[in-house]
Design a protein around this motif. Structure first.
Motif, PDB file in Angstrom:
ATOM      1  N   LEU A  18       0.834  -1.203   0.000  1.00 28.66           N
ATOM      2  CA  LEU A  18       0.000   0.000   0.000  1.00 28.66           C
ATOM      3  C   LEU A  18       0.868   1.252   0.000  1.00 28.66           C
ATOM      4  N   PHE A  19       1.905   1.272   0.822  1.00 25.35           N
ATOM      5  CA  PHE A  19       2.810   2.415   0.878  1.00 25.35           C
ATOM      6  C   PHE A  19       3.516   2.612  -0.462  1.00 25.35           C
ATOM      7  N   ILE A  20       3.962   1.527  -1.071  1.00 27.68           N
ATOM      8  CA  ILE A  20       4.639   1.620  -2.367  1.00 27.68           C
ATOM      9  C   ILE A  20       3.692   2.180  -3.422  1.00 27.68           C
ATOM     10  N   ASN A  21       2.458   1.707  -3.437  1.00 27.73           N
ATOM     11  CA  ASN A  21       1.482   2.222  -4.412  1.00 27.73           C
ATOM     12  C   ASN A  21       1.216   3.704  -4.197  1.00 27.73           C
ATOM     13  N   ILE A  22       1.118   4.133  -2.939  1.00 26.44           N
ATOM     14  CA  ILE A  22       0.906   5.560  -2.661  1.00 26.44           C
ATOM     15  C   ILE A  22       2.106   6.370  -3.149  1.00 26.44           C
ATOM     16  N   MET A  23       3.315   5.883  -2.928  1.00 23.12           N
ATOM     17  CA  MET A  23       4.518   6.602  -3.357  1.00 23.12           C
ATOM     18  C   MET A  23       4.610   6.663  -4.883  1.00 23.12           C
ATOM     19  N   ILE A  24       4.230   5.593  -5.559  1.00 25.02           N
ATOM     20  CA  ILE A  24       4.265   5.597  -7.030  1.00 25.02           C
ATOM     21  C   ILE A  24       3.247   6.596  -7.569  1.00 25.02           C
ATOM     22  N   TRP A  26       2.176   9.232  -6.057  1.00 23.63           N
ATOM     23  CA  TRP A  26       2.685  10.574  -5.758  1.00 23.63           C
ATOM     24  C   TRP A  26       3.806  10.943  -6.722  1.00 23.63           C
ATOM     25  N   ALA A  27       4.680   9.968  -7.059  1.00 25.19           N
ATOM     26  CA  ALA A  27       5.802  10.240  -7.943  1.00 25.19           C
ATOM     27  C   ALA A  27       5.340  10.540  -9.368  1.00 25.19           C
ATOM     28  N   ARG A  28       4.240   9.968  -9.785  1.00 27.16           N
ATOM     29  CA  ARG A  28       3.743  10.215 -11.149  1.00 27.16           C
ATOM     30  C   ARG A  28       3.279  11.659 -11.325  1.00 27.16           C
ATOM     31  N   LYS A  29       2.897  12.300 -10.246  1.00 30.72           N
ATOM     32  CA  LYS A  29       2.429  13.679 -10.313  1.00 30.72           C
ATOM     33  C   LYS A  29       3.575  14.678 -10.388  1.00 30.72           C
ATOM     34  N   LEU A  30       4.798  14.219 -10.139  1.00 28.99           N
ATOM     35  CA  LEU A  30       5.942  15.127 -10.120  1.00 28.99           C
ATOM     36  C   LEU A  30       6.410  15.455 -11.531  1.00 28.99           C
ATOM     37  N   SER A  31       7.047  16.618 -11.647  1.00 28.49           N
ATOM     38  CA  SER A  31       7.648  16.988 -12.935  1.00 28.49           C
ATOM     39  C   SER A  31       8.923  16.162 -13.134  1.00 28.49           C
ATOM     40  N   ARG A  32       9.453  16.235 -14.354  1.00 27.61           N
ATOM     41  CA  ARG A  32      10.622  15.430 -14.695  1.00 27.61           C
ATOM     42  C   ARG A  32      11.838  15.808 -13.832  1.00 27.61           C
ATOM     43  N   GLU A  33      12.042  17.101 -13.594  1.00 26.70           N
ATOM     44  CA  GLU A  33      13.183  17.552 -12.804  1.00 26.70           C
ATOM     45  C   GLU A  33      13.069  17.075 -11.348  1.00 26.70           C
ATOM     46  N   MET A  35      11.293  14.594 -10.323  1.00 30.86           N
ATOM     47  CA  MET A  35      11.372  13.126 -10.323  1.00 30.86           C
ATOM     48  C   MET A  35      12.826  12.677 -10.295  1.00 30.86           C
ATOM     49  N   SER A  36      13.695  13.306 -11.083  1.00 25.44           N
ATOM     50  CA  SER A  36      15.106  12.920 -11.086  1.00 25.44           C
ATOM     51  C   SER A  36      15.778  13.282  -9.759  1.00 25.44           C
ATOM     52  N   THR A  37      15.389  14.412  -9.157  1.00 28.98           N
ATOM     53  CA  THR A  37      15.951  14.792  -7.857  1.00 28.98           C
ATOM     54  C   THR A  37      15.557  13.778  -6.787  1.00 28.98           C
ATOM     55  N   TRP A  38      14.285  13.420  -6.754  1.00 27.91           N
ATOM     56  CA  TRP A  38      13.819  12.434  -5.781  1.00 27.91           C
ATOM     57  C   TRP A  38      14.448  11.069  -6.043  1.00 27.91           C
ATOM     58  N   GLY A  39      14.608  10.723  -7.311  1.00 29.72           N
ATOM     59  CA  GLY A  39      15.257   9.461  -7.652  1.00 29.72           C
ATOM     60  C   GLY A  39      16.699   9.433  -7.170  1.00 29.72           C
ATOM     61  N   LEU A  40      17.394  10.566  -7.332  1.00 28.42           N
ATOM     62  CA  LEU A  40      18.773  10.662  -6.867  1.00 28.42           C
ATOM     63  C   LEU A  40      18.845  10.536  -5.342  1.00 28.42           C
ATOM     64  N   LEU A  41      17.952  11.237  -4.640  1.00 26.56           N
ATOM     65  CA  LEU A  41      17.934  11.157  -3.176  1.00 26.56           C
ATOM     66  C   LEU A  41      17.599   9.742  -2.688  1.00 26.56           C
ATOM     67  N   CYS A  42      16.600   9.137  -3.291  1.00 27.96           N
ATOM     68  CA  CYS A  42      16.229   7.770  -2.898  1.00 27.96           C
ATOM     69  C   CYS A  42      17.350   6.792  -3.205  1.00 27.96           C
ATOM     70  N   GLY A  43      18.010   6.988  -4.334  1.00 30.67           N
ATOM     71  CA  GLY A  43      19.151   6.136  -4.680  1.00 30.67           C
ATOM     72  C   GLY A  43      20.283   6.279  -3.678  1.00 30.67           C
ATOM     73  N   ALA A  44      20.526   7.525  -3.231  1.00 21.02           N
ATOM     74  CA  ALA A  44      21.571   7.750  -2.234  1.00 21.02           C
ATOM     75  C   ALA A  44      21.207   7.069  -0.914  1.00 21.02           C
ATOM     76  N   ILE A  45      19.951   7.160  -0.528  1.00 22.74           N
ATOM     77  CA  ILE A  45      19.516   6.522   0.714  1.00 22.74           C
ATOM     78  C   ILE A  45      19.642   5.006   0.615  1.00 22.74           C
ATOM     79  N   VAL A  46      19.172   4.431  -0.494  1.00 24.20           N
ATOM     80  CA  VAL A  46      19.257   2.976  -0.675  1.00 24.20           C
ATOM     81  C   VAL A  46      20.719   2.535  -0.751  1.00 24.20           C
ATOM     82  N   GLY A  47      21.531   3.283  -1.500  1.00 20.48           N
ATOM     83  CA  GLY A  47      22.953   2.944  -1.600  1.00 20.48           C
ATOM     84  C   GLY A  47      23.652   3.029  -0.246  1.00 20.48           C
ATOM     85  N   GLY A  48      23.356   4.078   0.516  1.00 16.45           N
ATOM     86  CA  GLY A  48      23.940   4.230   1.845  1.00 16.45           C
ATOM     87  C   GLY A  48      23.523   3.100   2.770  1.00 16.45           C
TER      88      GLY A  48
END
Length: 149
Positions: A18-24, A26-33, A35-48
């Motif tokens: 349910l949380f993943i579906n809500i996040m997806i 929410w992410a679809r409503k974001l602009s491309r810029e 979306m890439s910023t959030w993707g970078l932040l999430c990638g940094a968190i997952v990588g860390g």
């Protein structure tokens, strides 16, 4: 009772999806810029998180190996100490003179007295045994002699 307080494995998976579906959504409503910023932040968190998990697993293995090595070393020292103690006890036994029959009788009498009076290793009377008339094991405190002036 609130449903999130009694979360079992099946509910955990349900809430995660349910949380993943809500996040997806929410992410679809974001602009491309964004979306890439959030993707970078999430990638940094997952990588860390992955690096942290790997680091902790590595340190845990180092601690485990060190503890095993320390245990083996300690057990070897303990074995050496026991062998040395046995050797020294045997040497002391050899050097100790044999008791004469008179000394053996004195030792038997002493052990008999100790058993009768209930003395422990700390020279304290056990089980409230107070030997009446016994100058050695009386519970009444000895008074110091009067000081003459």
């Amino acid at each position: 009772q609130r449903p999130w307080r009694s979360v079992g494995p099946d509910r955990t998976i349900l809430y995660s999806l349910l949380f993943i579906n809500i996040m997806i959504a929410w992410a679809r409503k974001l602009s491309r810029e964004r979306m890439s910023t959030w993707g970078l932040l999430c990638g940094a968190i997952v990588g860390g998180t992955i690096v942290k998990i790997g680091y902790f697993a590595h340190v845990r293995q180092i601690f485990k190996d060190d503890a095993e090595k320390s245990t083996q070393t300690g057990m070897a020292h303990l074995k050496e100490a026991r062998a040395y103690a046995e050797q020294q006890a045997a040497e002391r036994e050899k050097q100790m003179p044999q008791l004469t029959p008179e000394q053996e009788e004195q030792m038997r009498n002493y052990m008999k007295m100790v058993n009768e009076h209930g003395i422990n290793k700390l020279s304290q009377i056990q089980d409230d045994k107070d030997c009446v008339g016994c100058p050695f094991m009386s519970k009444t405190p000895l008074r110091p002699p009067p000081v003459s002036s």
